[in-house]
Design an enzyme around this catalytic site. Structure first.
Site, PDB file in Angstrom:
ATOM      1  N   ILE A  66       9.426 -10.221  11.567  1.00 51.00           N
ATOM      2  CA  ILE A  66       8.144 -10.713  11.045  1.00 51.00           C
ATOM      3  C   ILE A  66       7.870 -10.223   9.628  1.00 51.00           C
ATOM      4  O   ILE A  66       6.818 -10.534   9.069  1.00 51.00           O
ATOM      5  CB  ILE A  66       6.983 -10.299  11.966  1.00 51.00           C
ATOM      6  CG1 ILE A  66       6.927  -8.773  12.115  1.00 51.00           C
ATOM      7  CG2 ILE A  66       7.111 -10.961  13.323  1.00 51.00           C
ATOM      8  CD1 ILE A  66       5.755  -8.291  12.953  1.00 51.00           C
ATOM      9  N   ASP A  91      -2.189   1.965  -2.734  1.00 46.15           N
ATOM     10  CA  ASP A  91      -1.549   0.649  -2.718  1.00 46.15           C
ATOM     11  C   ASP A  91      -2.311  -0.303  -1.796  1.00 46.15           C
ATOM     12  O   ASP A  91      -1.712  -1.038  -1.008  1.00 46.15           O
ATOM     13  CB  ASP A  91      -0.089   0.779  -2.271  1.00 46.15           C
ATOM     14  CG  ASP A  91       0.704  -0.491  -2.545  1.00 46.15           C
ATOM     15  OD1 ASP A  91       0.312  -1.240  -3.461  1.00 46.15           O
ATOM     16  OD2 ASP A  91       1.694  -0.735  -1.839  1.00 46.15           O
TER      17      ASP A  91
END
Length: 716
Positions: free
Chosen positions: A321, A438
């Site tokens: 995925i 981030d």
């Protein structure tokens, strides 16, 4: 008495009273022993005085004793009699003769019958021959003989002359050099070249820097009796040095983990006790004790299950995925239980090359140390020779980037909901002592109920030494020097591109702010950038680029950039190339503009501008999330119950392995990394050859198991 329900102050007072009682009892016992000892000394002195006052009978020579007893023996036969006594193994005969008190020796100095008297006593009580008799059969006799040595014995010991038990000859015994004491009382001259070389050969001290004789300029300087030597591990081979470093780190990690587990175990006990104390008075004592017993059973079960080792063979891969430069994310199912997880694999060799050792350790620490509902749960972590594995919960709703690609623009109400949850998620990370650094739509995942959770802490830091790249550079200097020198080409120097994980460039998009169709094309290209190390610098604060000092406020800049994209449709500093994006972020005063055709409320625009500003004036710098919660844009938000309300988007799943909210079709167009393919081949060869899994130095202590999940029923 049960002390579990006393307060800390009551427990402390009870402890002090008990300590005082024990001290008083100890003092009474000590006083009683002193009185008893004084009485014994007085009784002993009185007995000695009585013995001195009694008259002693005159001693008779041994010849008179023989005549009175009708014996025909004469004195010349005593030599034979003495040999017979020696053959009967009479212990310490000669030593007992020397061990007479000095006052008696003075009394019989001129009496020739002194030896006769000793033999008279022996003849009156001849020894009995016993089987297997030895001097150690009656150790109390040794104690009596050695309790009061005489001056002559001390002189003999100083002269190093010892008498033999079985013979009359004496031996001159001198200890060898190896028995020389190396302390301050030693008389050994270690500056002597002969003794120095002998000690070095026997003590295995390589390259001892013993000062030679006459080395000191001061003639009155006292010679040192210590051995000085320098440790030179470089003289050992490479394998020995690596093993020593590995053992050292394993020991450090073992004790650190033991202390951490003990602290966590005690904290769980205290939390449960505090919870039971705060419960209603209707709770029975039996119920509370039962909960404490259940906690003890869970702790015992956790200790056993924590030693259970997991491997890749325990999971079946359902689908890939996600992909990246350092690994991939798979949807896996555990073989024995059938439970679904998201497995994140990280390639060790790429961690070395890209200088990501500190980042991967920080990510593991964040996930392991957090039990917040706003952070993705980490259940297990393990490793093999090529990969690191993170077994995390599977969030089937995809990520915020997928929602932005599908919906393009959010309303202010939907934006308010997701931004409020992001505020709480970032606050949870900051309370753990970490900075994410981030935060972007790719890292904001959607759970089964539509609420968000933060993931991908690869660039986070907790300001620990293991979260610093310099720590691993020093650690690997001796192991792989070519991996740590940025100048030799094997390791890229830290730069904006490598720090933001940029490795695969995509076609540049000529962006015009009014072209929505071209904006949608940029989003698809943006997804490809997320799969690679190209990364997106669009959400990173400017102080991180210029390597200035920064703190938790850099995460609030990222939140402002995400809010801008949710309301307007693209990031605030979107450009054709990443380098142009860097330039715009550094010059944000000139490049930050809100399009005229986008109508925002004053509250939302004010919040964006207060987040996308310099660090000194940024909202949340001083009081953290509380400053954002009090902003007018979040008026009406119930911060305590927001996770219980219905989300704007709730994923509807067809099965537990449904991945339609993940762009798995696009992954087929993403080429596999050559490093990943090579690592899988090497791993298969290791398994076929039966090789043992080896832990590398930087990854010692990476294994983890979560308590609250592992102690559930059928967790493993």
């Amino acid at each position: 008495m049960n002390y579990d329900y006393l307060t800390d102050e009551q427990k402390q007072q009870l402890y002090f009273h008990q300590m005082q009682a024990e001290q008083q009892q100890h003092q009474q016992q000590l006083h009683y022993k002193q009185q008893q000892h004084i009485q014994q000394q007085q009784q002993h002195q009185q007995n000695q005085q009585n013995q001195q006052q009694q008259p002693q009978p005159p001693r008779q020579p041994f010849s008179t004793f023989l005549q009175n007893n009708g014996s025909n023996s004469d004195l010349p036969q005593m030599g034979t009699f003495q040999q017979d006594l020696q053959r009967q193994n009479i212990p310490n005969l000669r030593f007992s003769q020397q061990n007479q008190p000095s006052d008696l020796g003075q009394e019989f100095q001129d009496d020739d019958s002194f030896m006769d008297e000793d033999l008279t006593e022996i003849h009156e009580q001849p020894p009995m021959q016993e089987l297997n008799s030895s001097p150690m059969t009656h150790p109390h006799s040794f104690q009596q003989n050695f309790q009061t040595p005489t001056k002559n014995d001390d002189a003999n010991l100083r002269n190093q002359q010892f008498q033999s038990v079985d013979s009359e000859r004496s031996l001159d015994f001198k200890p060898p050099v190896t028995f020389t004491k190396l302390n301050n009382n030693s008389n050994a001259d270690l500056s002597s070249p002969t003794e120095s070389s002998f000690l070095k050969s026997n003590l295995n001290l390589p390259n001892s820097n013993i000062p030679p004789a006459g080395a000191s300029n001061d003639p009155n300087a006292q010679k040192s009796n210590y051995i000085y030597f320098n440790r030179q591990p470089n003289s050992l081979n490479k394998i020995a040095q690596d093993k020593a470093s590995s053992i050292k780190l394993k020991l450090e990690n073992y004790y650190q983990m033991s202390v951490a587990h003990a602290i966590e175990r005690n904290q769980r006990r205290l939390d449960l006790e505090h919870k039971l104390l705060n419960e209603e008075s209707g709770s029975s004592e039996e119920r509370k004790n039962r909960q404490l017993q259940n906690l003890g059973k869970k702790e015992s079960q956790f200790l056993r299950l924590r030693r259970t080792k997991l491997s890749l063979e325990d999971f079946n891969t359902v689908k890939v995925i996600g992909k990246g430069a350092f690994g991939e994310v798979r949807l896996v199912q555990k073989r024995d239980t059938g439970k679904i997880y998201a497995m994140k694999t990280l390639l060790k060799s790429e961690m070395y090359k890209k200088d990501q050792l500190a980042h991967v350790k920080a990510e593991r620490d964040v996930l392991a140390g957090s039990d917040s509902p706003w952070v993705v749960s980490l259940y297990y972590s393990f490793q093999d020779a090529q990969y690191l594995y993170l077994i995390m919960e599977f969030l089937p709703g995809g990520d915020l980037m997928t929602m932005l690609i599908r919906w393009q623009i959010f309303t202010e109400d939907i934006t308010r909901f997701y931004m409020a949850e992001c505020v709480l998620a970032i606050e949870a990370i900051h309370k753990l002592g970490f900075i994410h650094r981030d935060i972007k739509p790719d890292n904001i995942l959607i759970d089964i109920r539509g609420h968000i959770k933060l993931s991908d802490f690869g660039l986070s830091t907790g300001f620990h030494k293991t979260h610093d790249s310099n720590y691993y550079k020093k650690l690997l200097e001796k192991e792989n020097p070519h991996h740590t020198n940025p100048q030799n080409g094997n390791l890229q120097a830290p730069s904006m591109a490598t720090n933001n994980r940029n490795s695969m460039m995509v076609d540049a998009i000529h962006l015009t702010m009014s072209n929505r169709q071209q904006m949608q094309t940029w989003r698809k290209s943006r997804r490809l950038m997320a799969y690679s190390t190209v990364g997106t610098p669009d959400y990173i604060a400017p102080e991180i680029f210029v390597h200035q000092g920064y703190g938790q406020e850099c995460d609030w800049w990222s939140l402002g950039a995400i809010m801008f994209e949710c309301l307007i449709g693209w990031p605030p500093f979107c450009s054709e190339t990443p380098h142009e994006t860097y330039r715009k972020i550094l010059n944000w005063q000139e490049t930050l503009q809100i399009p005229d055709d986008i109508h925002l409320s004053p509250e939302s625009e004010d919040l964006i501008r207060k987040l996308l500003t310099n660090a000194e004036n940024r909202l949340g710098r001083y009081n953290g999330a509380d400053e954002l919660k009090s902003h007018p844009f979040f008026r009406g938000v119930d911060w305590d119950t927001i996770r219980k309300v219905d989300a704007p988007f709730i994923p509807k799943l067809r099965s537990i392995t449904d991945t339609r909210f993940f762009p798995t079709d696009e992954l087929e167009n993403v080429p596999d990394s050559p490093a990943l393919s090579k690592a899988m081949e090497q791993r298969d060869q290791v398994l076929q050859n039966g090789g043992n899994v080896k832990e590398d130095l930087p990854f010692i202590g990476y294994t983890y198991s979560r308590f609250d999940y592992l102690t559930r029923k059928n967790a493993l």
